[in-house]
Motif scaffolding. Sequence first.
Motif, mmCIF file in Angstrom:
data_model
loop_
_atom_site.group_PDB
_atom_site.id
_atom_site.type_symbol
_atom_site.label_atom_id
_atom_site.label_comp_id
_atom_site.label_asym_id
_atom_site.label_seq_id
_atom_site.Cartn_x
_atom_site.Cartn_y
_atom_site.Cartn_z
ATOM 1 N N ARG A 93 -83.808 -25.658 -33.842
ATOM 2 C CA ARG A 93 -83.714 -27.030 -33.320
ATOM 3 C C ARG A 93 -85.095 -27.667 -33.251
ATOM 4 O O ARG A 93 -86.096 -26.968 -33.186
ATOM 5 C CB ARG A 93 -83.048 -27.014 -31.949
ATOM 6 C CG ARG A 93 -81.602 -26.579 -32.084
ATOM 7 C CD ARG A 93 -80.788 -26.803 -30.838
ATOM 8 N NE ARG A 93 -79.422 -26.372 -31.110
ATOM 9 C CZ ARG A 93 -78.355 -26.798 -30.472
ATOM 10 N NH1 ARG A 93 -78.488 -27.681 -29.507
ATOM 11 N NH2 ARG A 93 -77.167 -26.362 -30.782
ATOM 12 N N GLN A 181 -75.573 -43.187 -31.271
ATOM 13 C CA GLN A 181 -74.806 -42.037 -31.781
ATOM 14 C C GLN A 181 -73.837 -42.441 -32.900
ATOM 15 O O GLN A 181 -73.750 -41.768 -33.929
ATOM 16 C CB GLN A 181 -74.044 -41.383 -30.638
ATOM 17 C CG GLN A 181 -73.411 -40.068 -31.044
ATOM 18 C CD GLN A 181 -72.545 -39.507 -29.937
ATOM 19 O OE1 GLN A 181 -71.663 -40.200 -29.405
ATOM 20 N NE2 GLN A 181 -72.792 -38.260 -29.564
ATOM 21 N N LYS A 234 -84.741 -38.191 -29.357
ATOM 22 C CA LYS A 234 -84.096 -37.058 -28.681
ATOM 23 C C LYS A 234 -82.589 -37.092 -28.971
ATOM 24 O O LYS A 234 -81.976 -36.083 -29.299
ATOM 25 C CB LYS A 234 -84.362 -37.169 -27.177
ATOM 26 C CG LYS A 234 -83.971 -35.961 -26.367
ATOM 27 C CD LYS A 234 -84.587 -36.056 -24.980
ATOM 28 C CE LYS A 234 -84.101 -34.915 -24.085
ATOM 29 N NZ LYS A 234 -82.738 -35.090 -23.609
ATOM 30 N N LEU A 235 -82.032 -38.301 -28.894
ATOM 31 C CA LEU A 235 -80.595 -38.476 -29.153
ATOM 32 C C LEU A 235 -80.251 -38.032 -30.581
ATOM 33 O O LEU A 235 -79.267 -37.318 -30.804
ATOM 34 C CB LEU A 235 -80.221 -39.957 -28.958
ATOM 35 C CG LEU A 235 -78.807 -40.342 -29.399
ATOM 36 C CD1 LEU A 235 -77.794 -39.941 -28.344
ATOM 37 C CD2 LEU A 235 -78.697 -41.826 -29.704
ATOM 38 N N LEU A 237 -81.866 -35.966 -32.579
ATOM 39 C CA LEU A 237 -81.999 -34.508 -32.768
ATOM 40 C C LEU A 237 -80.835 -33.768 -32.122
ATOM 41 O O LEU A 237 -80.340 -32.785 -32.670
ATOM 42 C CB LEU A 237 -83.335 -34.015 -32.205
ATOM 43 C CG LEU A 237 -84.586 -34.490 -32.960
ATOM 44 C CD1 LEU A 237 -85.843 -33.845 -32.377
ATOM 45 C CD2 LEU A 237 -84.493 -34.175 -34.455
ATOM 46 N N GLU A 238 -80.383 -34.259 -30.972
ATOM 47 C CA GLU A 238 -79.224 -33.631 -30.316
ATOM 48 C C GLU A 238 -77.974 -33.784 -31.178
ATOM 49 O O GLU A 238 -77.201 -32.847 -31.361
ATOM 50 C CB GLU A 238 -78.993 -34.257 -28.930
ATOM 51 C CG GLU A 238 -79.980 -33.753 -27.889
ATOM 52 C CD GLU A 238 -79.923 -34.547 -26.577
ATOM 53 O OE1 GLU A 238 -80.757 -34.256 -25.706
ATOM 54 O OE2 GLU A 238 -79.061 -35.451 -26.456
ATOM 55 N N GLU A 239 -77.781 -34.973 -31.700
ATOM 56 C CA GLU A 239 -76.599 -35.238 -32.519
ATOM 57 C C GLU A 239 -76.633 -34.401 -33.807
ATOM 58 O O GLU A 239 -75.620 -33.825 -34.217
ATOM 59 C CB GLU A 239 -76.533 -36.739 -32.855
ATOM 60 C CG GLU A 239 -75.405 -37.159 -33.779
ATOM 61 C CD GLU A 239 -74.018 -36.826 -33.236
ATOM 62 O OE1 GLU A 239 -73.848 -36.756 -31.999
ATOM 63 O OE2 GLU A 239 -73.092 -36.628 -34.066
ATOM 64 N N ALA A 241 -78.222 -31.575 -34.281
ATOM 65 C CA ALA A 241 -78.051 -30.154 -33.943
ATOM 66 C C ALA A 241 -76.574 -29.845 -33.702
ATOM 67 O O ALA A 241 -76.048 -28.822 -34.134
ATOM 68 C CB ALA A 241 -78.881 -29.803 -32.710
ATOM 69 N N ARG A 242 -75.899 -30.762 -33.028
ATOM 70 C CA ARG A 242 -74.467 -30.583 -32.753
ATOM 71 C C ARG A 242 -73.676 -30.598 -34.064
ATOM 72 O O ARG A 242 -72.753 -29.838 -34.267
ATOM 73 C CB ARG A 242 -73.998 -31.723 -31.840
ATOM 74 C CG ARG A 242 -72.779 -31.395 -31.036
ATOM 75 C CD ARG A 242 -72.431 -32.396 -29.951
ATOM 76 N NE ARG A 242 -72.980 -33.724 -30.093
ATOM 77 C CZ ARG A 242 -73.855 -34.260 -29.235
ATOM 78 N NH1 ARG A 242 -74.257 -33.590 -28.192
ATOM 79 N NH2 ARG A 242 -74.308 -35.489 -29.419
#
Length: 362
Positions: A93, A181, A234-235, A237-239, A241-242
Amino acid sequence: MNAPFRVLILAFCLFLLPAAATCLSAGEKPLTFGSGPLQSGLWTPAELAGSAADRVIGAVSAPDPSLPPYLPADLPPDLLASLALPPVPPELRGVIRRVNVRGGRKVVAVTFDLCERANNVAGYENRIINLLRAHKLKATFFAGGKWMRSHPEKTLQLMADPRFELGSHTWTHGNLALMDQAQIRAQMQPTQVQYALLRQELVRRAEARGLGARVARVPQALRVMRLPYGRSSKLALEELARAGYPVIQWDVEGERDEEVHSPATIARTDLALIRPGSIVLMHANAVPEKTFEVLTRVLKGLRKRGYELVTLSELLRMGKAETVADGYFSEPGDNLQYDAIFPGKGTLKPDPTRPYTTVPVP
Ligand SMILES: [Zn+2]
């Protein structure tokens, strides 16, 4: 973990869940990208080599908002299932700059972006692909979804190549740092769908030639991605990664200052920066213009220095990924300027009548 428990786990993996990916450590499942017999069975050498016409870049035009003919909700369930990726494991990540290779093995991943925005059609630098093929070298291409749609035959040829890996470069080169998103998903999902539709076409052609079994070697989905402009939040990278995409950047900006330096100077700088586990950024969409000359020199230098070229997914298995929270070209913050330069959240080339930087962007 104590010994009896380990034996139990091993037995479980061997006898009860032989195909479960969770039972395989990273190095155990072989990676394949295509098939030589498939490629030579579907195209003649001349068709694969292409021509100067491949390199032509379209003019800036009205934005094309259209998406692939099918969106995820309309896809057959088995195809949809094949596109689902497991979430990115914690160690991959963040924004991956390079890989700290076990044993310092001299490997390097040379990567090429195939960018295309909503209001232009990019080219295909056939000389780069021909050079790599002539030397039997591995490489990774991060293709925009819209680029794949406007270059279907070239995409199929890249997919079928046993030494080339394809990754995602979003649908229309979206600047994910500026997107919410839903907008991020609208850049990622159609790109994956476009790849799947072209893979279906590859299956159809292969089966017609009795080469159906060979297509199994072509990955069912794009498994890595590159951020347009190297920009994320940050949003984002989170999306990502998910959704299962390791985010791949570079530690060597392979075409740096191409508008002022000669190919020889650029290649010398690249070779001075490349270390075991490096990821080199270049482009194969005929922008920038000196890449072929730079690459010719870089490949020669790497050969002399004893480097082996590997694909991105192979490199990720060879050691520990080195990551940062925010991507950049050569120094942190050097890509923030693109937020203001490219309109439409990065999806549009600026009005050609207005001055803007000619610095190539990933
Ligand atoms: Zn790009």
